[in-house]
Scaffold this motif. Structure first.
Motif, PDB file in Angstrom:
ATOM      1  N   GLN A  57       0.842  -1.196   0.000  1.00 22.42           N
ATOM      2  CA  GLN A  57       0.000   0.000   0.000  1.00 22.42           C
ATOM      3  C   GLN A  57       0.876   1.245   0.000  1.00 22.42           C
ATOM      4  O   GLN A  57       1.779   1.380   0.837  1.00 22.42           O
ATOM      5  CB  GLN A  57      -0.959   0.019   1.197  1.00 22.42           C
ATOM      6  CG  GLN A  57      -1.914   1.209   1.115  1.00 22.42           C
ATOM      7  CD  GLN A  57      -3.082   1.193   2.090  1.00 22.42           C
ATOM      8  OE1 GLN A  57      -3.558   2.247   2.482  1.00 22.42           O
ATOM      9  NE2 GLN A  57      -3.541   0.012   2.469  1.00 22.42           N
ATOM     10  N   PHE A 123     -11.647   6.404  -0.416  1.00 16.57           N
ATOM     11  CA  PHE A 123     -11.594   7.334   0.710  1.00 16.57           C
ATOM     12  C   PHE A 123     -12.773   8.291   0.527  1.00 16.57           C
ATOM     13  O   PHE A 123     -12.670   9.301  -0.171  1.00 16.57           O
ATOM     14  CB  PHE A 123     -10.263   8.104   0.722  1.00 16.57           C
ATOM     15  CG  PHE A 123      -9.074   7.306   1.236  1.00 16.57           C
ATOM     16  CD1 PHE A 123      -9.133   5.937   1.434  1.00 16.57           C
ATOM     17  CD2 PHE A 123      -7.870   7.959   1.529  1.00 16.57           C
ATOM     18  CE1 PHE A 123      -8.032   5.218   1.910  1.00 16.57           C
ATOM     19  CE2 PHE A 123      -6.766   7.256   2.005  1.00 16.57           C
ATOM     20  CZ  PHE A 123      -6.846   5.880   2.189  1.00 16.57           C
ATOM     21  N   LYS A 127     -12.266   8.433   6.371  1.00 12.01           N
ATOM     22  CA  LYS A 127     -10.877   7.980   6.219  1.00 12.01           C
ATOM     23  C   LYS A 127     -10.264   8.045   7.618  1.00 12.01           C
ATOM     24  O   LYS A 127     -10.137   9.145   8.169  1.00 12.01           O
ATOM     25  CB  LYS A 127     -10.121   8.890   5.237  1.00 12.01           C
ATOM     26  CG  LYS A 127      -8.767   8.325   4.784  1.00 12.01           C
ATOM     27  CD  LYS A 127      -7.692   8.450   5.810  1.00 12.01           C
ATOM     28  CE  LYS A 127      -6.430   7.760   5.373  1.00 12.01           C
ATOM     29  NZ  LYS A 127      -5.434   7.709   6.471  1.00 12.01           N
ATOM     30  N   ASN A 128      -9.941   6.894   8.172  1.00 10.68           N
ATOM     31  CA  ASN A 128      -9.532   6.838   9.589  1.00 10.68           C
ATOM     32  C   ASN A 128     -10.578   7.577  10.430  1.00 10.68           C
ATOM     33  O   ASN A 128     -10.222   8.392  11.285  1.00 10.68           O
ATOM     34  CB  ASN A 128      -8.156   7.453   9.832  1.00 10.68           C
ATOM     35  CG  ASN A 128      -7.041   6.694   9.141  1.00 10.68           C
ATOM     36  OD1 ASN A 128      -7.288   5.900   8.235  1.00 10.68           O
ATOM     37  ND2 ASN A 128      -5.816   6.930   9.553  1.00 10.68           N
ATOM     38  N   ASN A 198     -12.349   3.859   4.756  1.00  9.43           N
ATOM     39  CA  ASN A 198     -11.080   3.440   5.348  1.00  9.43           C
ATOM     40  C   ASN A 198     -11.119   3.567   6.864  1.00  9.43           C
ATOM     41  O   ASN A 198     -11.375   4.661   7.386  1.00  9.43           O
ATOM     42  CB  ASN A 198      -9.928   4.302   4.811  1.00  9.43           C
ATOM     43  CG  ASN A 198      -8.571   3.763   5.228  1.00  9.43           C
ATOM     44  OD1 ASN A 198      -8.052   2.825   4.604  1.00  9.43           O
ATOM     45  ND2 ASN A 198      -8.000   4.298   6.292  1.00  9.43           N
ATOM     46  N   GLU A 199     -10.880   2.457   7.527  1.00 11.13           N
ATOM     47  CA  GLU A 199     -10.841   2.431   9.000  1.00 11.13           C
ATOM     48  C   GLU A 199     -11.962   3.288   9.585  1.00 11.13           C
ATOM     49  O   GLU A 199     -11.725   4.324  10.203  1.00 11.13           O
ATOM     50  CB  GLU A 199      -9.465   2.849   9.522  1.00 11.13           C
ATOM     51  CG  GLU A 199      -8.399   1.809   9.243  1.00 11.13           C
ATOM     52  CD  GLU A 199      -7.129   1.996  10.072  1.00 11.13           C
ATOM     53  OE1 GLU A 199      -6.976   3.023  10.751  1.00 11.13           O
ATOM     54  OE2 GLU A 199      -6.277   1.082  10.046  1.00 11.13           O
ATOM     55  N   ASN A 280     -11.745  -2.265   6.060  1.00 12.84           N
ATOM     56  CA  ASN A 280     -10.571  -2.517   6.911  1.00 12.84           C
ATOM     57  C   ASN A 280     -10.808  -1.944   8.302  1.00 12.84           C
ATOM     58  O   ASN A 280     -11.720  -1.153   8.511  1.00 12.84           O
ATOM     59  CB  ASN A 280      -9.298  -1.944   6.277  1.00 12.84           C
ATOM     60  CG  ASN A 280      -9.343  -0.427   6.147  1.00 12.84           C
ATOM     61  OD1 ASN A 280     -10.395   0.172   6.019  1.00 12.84           O
ATOM     62  ND2 ASN A 280      -8.175   0.191   6.157  1.00 12.84           N
ATOM     63  N   GLU A 350      -3.557  -4.143   5.284  1.00  9.97           N
ATOM     64  CA  GLU A 350      -2.569  -3.177   5.781  1.00  9.97           C
ATOM     65  C   GLU A 350      -1.770  -3.806   6.899  1.00  9.97           C
ATOM     66  O   GLU A 350      -2.332  -4.514   7.754  1.00  9.97           O
ATOM     67  CB  GLU A 350      -3.255  -1.943   6.372  1.00  9.97           C
ATOM     68  CG  GLU A 350      -3.415  -0.805   5.427  1.00  9.97           C
ATOM     69  CD  GLU A 350      -3.934   0.438   6.139  1.00  9.97           C
ATOM     70  OE1 GLU A 350      -3.248   0.939   7.051  1.00  9.97           O
ATOM     71  OE2 GLU A 350      -5.020   0.882   5.767  1.00  9.97           O
ATOM     72  N   PHE A 375       2.080  -1.370   4.554  1.00  9.31           N
ATOM     73  CA  PHE A 375       1.674   0.016   4.264  1.00  9.31           C
ATOM     74  C   PHE A 375       2.894   0.932   4.153  1.00  9.31           C
ATOM     75  O   PHE A 375       3.904   0.729   4.829  1.00  9.31           O
ATOM     76  CB  PHE A 375       0.763   0.525   5.389  1.00  9.31           C
ATOM     77  CG  PHE A 375       0.398   1.972   5.231  1.00  9.31           C
ATOM     78  CD1 PHE A 375      -0.683   2.331   4.448  1.00  9.31           C
ATOM     79  CD2 PHE A 375       1.159   2.969   5.826  1.00  9.31           C
ATOM     80  CE1 PHE A 375      -1.021   3.673   4.265  1.00  9.31           C
ATOM     81  CE2 PHE A 375       0.832   4.317   5.653  1.00  9.31           C
ATOM     82  CZ  PHE A 375      -0.254   4.667   4.873  1.00  9.31           C
ATOM     83  N   ASN A 384       5.738   6.563   8.333  1.00 15.18           N
ATOM     84  CA  ASN A 384       4.819   6.718   9.466  1.00 15.18           C
ATOM     85  C   ASN A 384       5.409   6.137  10.749  1.00 15.18           C
ATOM     86  O   ASN A 384       4.668   5.659  11.604  1.00 15.18           O
ATOM     87  CB  ASN A 384       3.455   6.080   9.156  1.00 15.18           C
ATOM     88  CG  ASN A 384       3.567   4.582   8.899  1.00 15.18           C
ATOM     89  OD1 ASN A 384       4.665   4.051   8.785  1.00 15.18           O
ATOM     90  ND2 ASN A 384       2.446   3.908   8.810  1.00 15.18           N
ATOM     91  N   LEU A 387       4.783   3.957  13.898  1.00 13.63           N
ATOM     92  CA  LEU A 387       3.958   2.796  13.500  1.00 13.63           C
ATOM     93  C   LEU A 387       4.717   1.932  12.513  1.00 13.63           C
ATOM     94  O   LEU A 387       4.684   0.712  12.567  1.00 13.63           O
ATOM     95  CB  LEU A 387       2.674   3.270  12.814  1.00 13.63           C
ATOM     96  CG  LEU A 387       1.443   3.583  13.629  1.00 13.63           C
ATOM     97  CD1 LEU A 387       0.234   3.692  12.721  1.00 13.63           C
ATOM     98  CD2 LEU A 387       1.199   2.505  14.683  1.00 13.63           C
TER      99      LEU A 387
HETATM  100  C1  DGJ Z   1      -4.005   3.138   8.937  1.00 11.16           C
HETATM  101  C2  DGJ Z   1      -4.703   3.858   7.819  1.00 11.16           C
HETATM  102  O1  DGJ Z   1      -5.648   3.011   7.222  1.00 11.16           O
HETATM  103  C3  DGJ Z   1      -3.702   4.355   6.798  1.00 11.16           C
HETATM  104  O2  DGJ Z   1      -4.378   5.054   5.783  1.00 11.16           O
HETATM  105  C4  DGJ Z   1      -2.651   5.201   7.469  1.00 11.16           C
HETATM  106  O3  DGJ Z   1      -3.234   6.376   7.953  1.00 11.16           O
HETATM  107  C5  DGJ Z   1      -2.004   4.403   8.595  1.00 11.16           C
HETATM  108  N1  DGJ Z   1      -2.974   3.954   9.518  1.00 11.16           N
HETATM  109  C6  DGJ Z   1      -0.979   5.218   9.374  1.00 11.16           C
HETATM  110  O4  DGJ Z   1       0.100   5.516   8.594  1.00 11.16           O
END
Ligand code: DGJ
Length: 555
Positions: A57, A123, A127-128, A198-199, A280, A350, A375, A384, A387
């Protein structure tokens, strides 16, 4: 991995791609990518056969033509066969009703040029959990596109799943995207999966307390939800959300509200172009005992405990999928076990790209996942961390995955078929570094870690220091059982011993341990037979995975 092996495996992958295209033409396999299930297992069928998604990703903001040039080389270096990348609502409909698919068309053309499939990430509203990727005409018009409110009427950042106009607008944009894909990709199968939103979920607020939401909360739980989602507490079998789900009611109601919204988007999108679709999840703790939401995860997202609600409310979503960002091996194991269900195929869309996650590839693909995708894979120099990996520049990003991906890429179609047949197993080294066993019918494989290639840890003069690269957990093994006594084994930083469990009292030893590869037609090509030092101490995998075809014998 050595350059020689890399080049050979790359060559084999290209040859397999060519063979795949020829086989497709021969079979006339024109069906769109779809899921097929059998005996509680599911395969993603692409061009007529099970497909293994060796995904990557890209970073969030790499979804523009100007950046794609920094994406493909990373995928090539990683031996990935599929790019996951966002299609943002704000970029395809910046002005209401005026759609622009320039980016999508560029993306598809370049994916085909580079021999990659695509998983597109919609998205949209969330998104998150945030509306950051909705167009400005959506995200700043609270009247038309309402946000959630708390018990005191205070506005949350998160758009309400009860916004009729929000749903209509998101659905319209997603349908436009799917209609466009049907026009430009129905015959090509470049896009193999769609992620819807997304999330999703909401941080800091358990559910919407707006008037519409509250009225729905006080109505009886729909029968479809009751049928799929047992209550974690002993409560009434039917009734309102609170009557049935007690202290879980707020979270479960919110999951239902979001899943119902996503269902409307997904089902309309599938009417336009029927690709498989998934959501996800930003995970909740998978190890601690289940407890009601206490501001500790995004309420309403497809966490493991509400998969039944998503199944009931969103039948056009095939999979609730986990995003792996908690490095604790116990969390990863528990998460994979909880998300892999006969009604919910395993698919890891992811995962962190930090080095410790390299070994997880073996566990996930061994479990028979449709695939996996670390990711943050591109050469934009963004990372990131913490993480993901600390290293942000160049090939170091793909390094933890490149060698295992090369191996799986060289046998992706056979592996996907074996997974669909339930023949595959996987192990990732635990944080406790302990041995792990894999039951293989009459055989048991024992996988151990921090082993040199020769000798035994019990020796008095055995070196105390671990082999280079194994200072932190890094081992992984994947095994496919081809027949009662025959296995394909690959791995890294691990030792595999295979012992006979049944019948008891018989001796056992390796009959053959062939190192080799699968050719373009999927036929095994032996390069050498391992014996002597190479097998006396088990099958020892280093940082450079190889493929072994192992046959056991008894005496
Ligand atoms: C999970 C999200 O789904 C991604 O798009 C991204 O924001 C990561 N977290 C953090 O880098």
């Amino acid at each position: 991995m050595s350059k020689r092996i890399g080049a050979r495996l790359r060559g084999a992958s290209l040859a397999l791609l060519a063979a795949g295209a020829a086989a497709q033409a021969a079979r006339g396999t024109n069906a769109a990518p779809h899921l097929e299930s059998h005996d509680g297992r599911t395969a993603l069928i692409v061009d007529g056969a099970p497909f293994l998604v060796l995904g990557a990703q890209a970073n969030n903001s790499s979804n523009y033509p100007a950046v794609l040039g920094k994406v493909w080389p990373a995928l090539d270096d990683m031996h990935a066969n599929t790019l996951e990348i966002p299609v943002a609502w704000e970029q395809i409909e910046p002005v209401e009703g005026r759609f622009d698919f320039t980016y999508v068309d560029t993306l598809l053309a370049q994916a085909r040029e580079h021999g990659k499939h695509l998983v597109l990430l919609w998205f949209g509203t969330w998104k998150n959990t945030s509306p950051s990727y909705a167009p400005e005409w959506v995200k700043f018009d609270d009247k038309r596109f309402p946000r959630m409110v708390d018990r005191d009427g205070k506005t949350s950042y998160c758009l309400s799943p009860f916004g009729d106009e929000t749903l209509a607008a998101d659905r319209k944009a997603f349908v436009a995207l799917m209609t466009h894909l049907a026009q430009v990709d129905a015959a090509r199968h470049t896009v193999i999966l769609m992620q819807v939103e997304n999330e999703v979920g909401t941080y800091g607020l358990v559910r919407d307390f707006g008037a519409k939401a509250q009225a729905a909360f006080e109505r009886p739980v729909p029968a479809a939800v009751l049928a799929r989602q047992p209550s974690p507490v002993r409560r009434a079998a039917t009734g309102t959300w609170h009557e049935v789900y007690g202290d879980y009611a707020d979270e479960y109601f919110h999951a239902w509200a979001i899943a119902s919204y996503i269902e409307q988007v997904a089902s309309a999108g599938r009417d336009a172009f029927p690709l498989p679709m998934y959501v996800n999840n930003a995970l909740r703790d998978a190890v601690e005992p289940l407890a009601p939401w206490k501001n500790n995860f995004a309420s309403g997202g497809p966490t493991y405990d509400v998969i039944g609600i998503y199944k009931a409310a969103a039948p056009h979503i095939d999979i609730a999928a986990p995003d792996l960002y908690n490095p604790a091996s116990a969390q990863i194991d528990a998460t994979l076990a909880k998300f892999q269900r006969p009604d919910n195929p395993l698919w890891v869309p992811e995962m962190s790209h930090a080095p410790g996650y390299g070994r997880v590839v073996y566990a996930v693909l061994g479990r028979g996942s449709l695939g996996i995708a670390p990711f943050g894979i591109d050469y934009t120099t963004y990372t990131n961390f913490p993480l993901g990996a600390k290293e942000s520049a160049g090939p170091a990003i793909v390094e933890p995955f490149a060698a295992s991906y090369a191996v799986f890429a060289s046998m992706d179609r056979p592996w996907a078929r074996w997974a669909f047949e339930g023949r595959t197993h996987g192990v990732a080294e635990g944080d406790d570094r302990k041995d792990q066993t894999v039951a293989l019918g009459p055989w048991t494989a024992t996988v151990s870690f921090q082993e040199w290639q020769f000798g035994d840890k019990s020796w008095p003069n055995h070196p105390a220091e671990p082999p280079p690269g194994t200072e932190r957990p890094s081992g992984g093994v994947a095994i496919a059982q081809l027949g009662p006594d025959e296995f394909v084994v690959t791995g890294q930083h691990a030792r595999v011993r295979i012992a006979s469990t049944k019948p008891q009292g018989k001796g056992a030893m390796f009959a053959r341990v062939e190192e080799g590869h699968f050719d373009a037609a999927g036929q095994w090509v032996m390069e050498r037979n391992w014996n002597g030092d190479q097998t006396d101490w088990g099958l020892n995998f280093t940082a450079s995975p190889v493929i072994l075809k192992v046959r056991m014998g008894r005496y």
